[in-house]
Design a protein around this motif. Structure first.
Motif, short mmCIF file in Angstrom:
data_model
loop_
_atom_site.label_atom_id
_atom_site.label_comp_id
_atom_site.label_asym_id
_atom_site.label_seq_id
_atom_site.Cartn_x
_atom_site.Cartn_y
_atom_site.Cartn_z
N LYS A 265 5.90 -30.08 -1.32
CA LYS A 265 6.97 -30.73 -2.10
C LYS A 265 7.07 -32.21 -1.77
CE LYS A 265 9.54 -26.41 -2.44
NZ LYS A 265 10.81 -25.70 -2.15
N ALA A 266 5.93 -32.83 -1.52
CA ALA A 266 5.91 -34.22 -1.07
C ALA A 266 6.48 -35.19 -2.10
CB ALA A 266 4.48 -34.63 -0.70
N GLU A 267 6.08 -35.06 -3.35
CA GLU A 267 6.50 -36.03 -4.37
C GLU A 267 7.99 -35.99 -4.63
OE1 GLU A 267 4.87 -38.53 -5.78
OE2 GLU A 267 3.30 -37.99 -4.36
N GLU A 268 8.56 -34.79 -4.72
CA GLU A 268 9.99 -34.67 -4.99
C GLU A 268 10.82 -35.29 -3.86
OE1 GLU A 268 7.69 -32.23 -5.06
OE2 GLU A 268 8.35 -30.53 -6.27
N VAL A 269 10.41 -35.04 -2.62
CA VAL A 269 11.14 -35.57 -1.47
C VAL A 269 10.95 -37.09 -1.37
CG1 VAL A 269 11.22 -35.59 1.05
CG2 VAL A 269 11.20 -33.43 -0.18
N ALA A 270 9.75 -37.56 -1.67
CA ALA A 270 9.48 -39.00 -1.60
C ALA A 270 10.37 -39.77 -2.57
CB ALA A 270 8.01 -39.27 -1.91
N GLU A 271 10.62 -39.22 -3.75
CA GLU A 271 11.48 -39.88 -4.73
C GLU A 271 12.92 -39.98 -4.20
OE1 GLU A 271 13.14 -41.79 -7.84
OE2 GLU A 271 11.02 -41.57 -7.32
N LEU A 272 13.42 -38.93 -3.58
CA LEU A 272 14.76 -38.97 -3.00
C LEU A 272 14.82 -39.97 -1.85
CD1 LEU A 272 15.73 -35.20 -3.02
CD2 LEU A 272 16.85 -37.03 -4.30
N THR A 273 13.76 -40.04 -1.07
CA THR A 273 13.69 -41.00 0.03
C THR A 273 13.76 -42.42 -0.52
OG1 THR A 273 12.40 -39.49 1.41
CG2 THR A 273 12.34 -41.82 1.99
N ARG A 274 13.01 -42.69 -1.58
CA ARG A 274 13.03 -44.03 -2.18
C ARG A 274 14.42 -44.40 -2.68
NH1 ARG A 274 7.71 -42.55 -3.91
NH2 ARG A 274 8.51 -41.56 -5.80
N ARG A 275 15.10 -43.45 -3.30
CA ARG A 275 16.45 -43.72 -3.80
C ARG A 275 17.42 -44.00 -2.67
NH1 ARG A 275 18.09 -39.00 -7.75
NH2 ARG A 275 19.97 -40.30 -7.92
N ALA A 276 17.28 -43.27 -1.59
CA ALA A 276 18.15 -43.48 -0.43
C ALA A 276 17.89 -44.84 0.20
CB ALA A 276 17.96 -42.37 0.60
N MET A 277 16.60 -45.20 0.35
CA MET A 277 16.24 -46.47 0.97
C MET A 277 16.68 -47.66 0.13
SD MET A 277 14.77 -45.87 3.90
CE MET A 277 13.73 -47.27 4.32
#
Length: 234
Positions: free
Chosen positions: A47-59
């Motif tokens: 589930k790397a891509e889904e989590v990466a998108e949330l990480t980008r939004r948080a950052m």
């Protein structure tokens, strides 16, 4: 970002405070270890891509940290068995020089702490390898039900919310009556933890974040620089 007093610190002063520190706090992801633990767990679970998108939004500041953490974990829903398989099959890699640096600090009687927005269960094996006691870890804790299924996370942990690292460091200062605490890390949340940390040292051995490099009174690319500085005279 840095408070007025910290912003005025020169590299020379930062080096002096580093040598005088009676405790050092290290960030973990992209500092003590080369990877981002949550991203690696997500990749392991497909589930790397889904989590990466949330990480980008948080950052980017588009989402409060705790909400981003909650959503990422709801996507992953890691079971106790998932975590055990991950830590045994894909151990995280420590950054070059960190083992020698921690050993050097311990030999000088300096307390070493790990303060992270990552997960305690992933950090504990790293701490053990570095001879850092588990009680010196401040990180988010996953919760599991009786059957080992994911059941949320411990919201009482300071690092589960925005500004949590600063609160965690202040607690360490108070509990251990620290005279001079140094914070070492790669990210904005590490930078923002000084104060209460008496000095912040930026680390770019795995990833260089321009805003951190620009704002840090002292920025290093290898832990050997910090080891060497402990042996400098004057």
């Amino acid at each position: 970002m840095l408070g007025p007093a910290m912003a005025a610190i020169t590299e020379q002063e930062a080096r002096r405070l580093w040598k005088e520190a009676d405790a050092v706090c290290f960030d973990v992801d992209s500092t003590v270890i080369r990877e981002e633990g949550c991203d690696e767990l997500a990749r392991f679970l497909g589930k790397a891509e889904e989590v990466a998108e949330l990480t980008r939004r948080a950052m980017s500041g588009a989402m409060e940290f705790r909400e981003a953490l909650r959503l990422r974990l709801e996507l992953l829903r890691p079971s106790h068995a998932d975590v055990s398989r991950f830590t045994s099959q894909l151990p995280l890699n420590v950054s070059p020089g960190i083992s020698e640096l921690v050993q050097k600090l311990h030999s000088r009687g300096v307390k070493v702490f790990l303060v992270s927005g990552g997960f305690h269960c992933l950090i504990r094996p790293i701490a053990a390898a570095l001879n850092i006691p588990a009680e010196n870890i401040t990180a988010n804790k996953l919760l599991f039900d009786f059957f080992g299924n994911y059941a949320g996370f411990d919201e009482s942990q300071p690092t589960s919310a925005s500004g949590g690292k600063a609160r965690a460091l202040q607690r360490l200062i108070d509990e251990h009556k620290l005279r001079c605490l140094a914070m070492v890390g790669d990210g904005a949340t590490d930078l923002e933890a000084a104060p209460p940390a008496h000095v912040f040292i930026g680390y770019g051995g795995n990833v260089v974040r321009p805003k951190v490099q620009e704002a840090a009174p002292w920025f290093v690319h290898h832990f050997q620089e910090l080891i060497d500085a402990l042996s400098e005279s004057g």
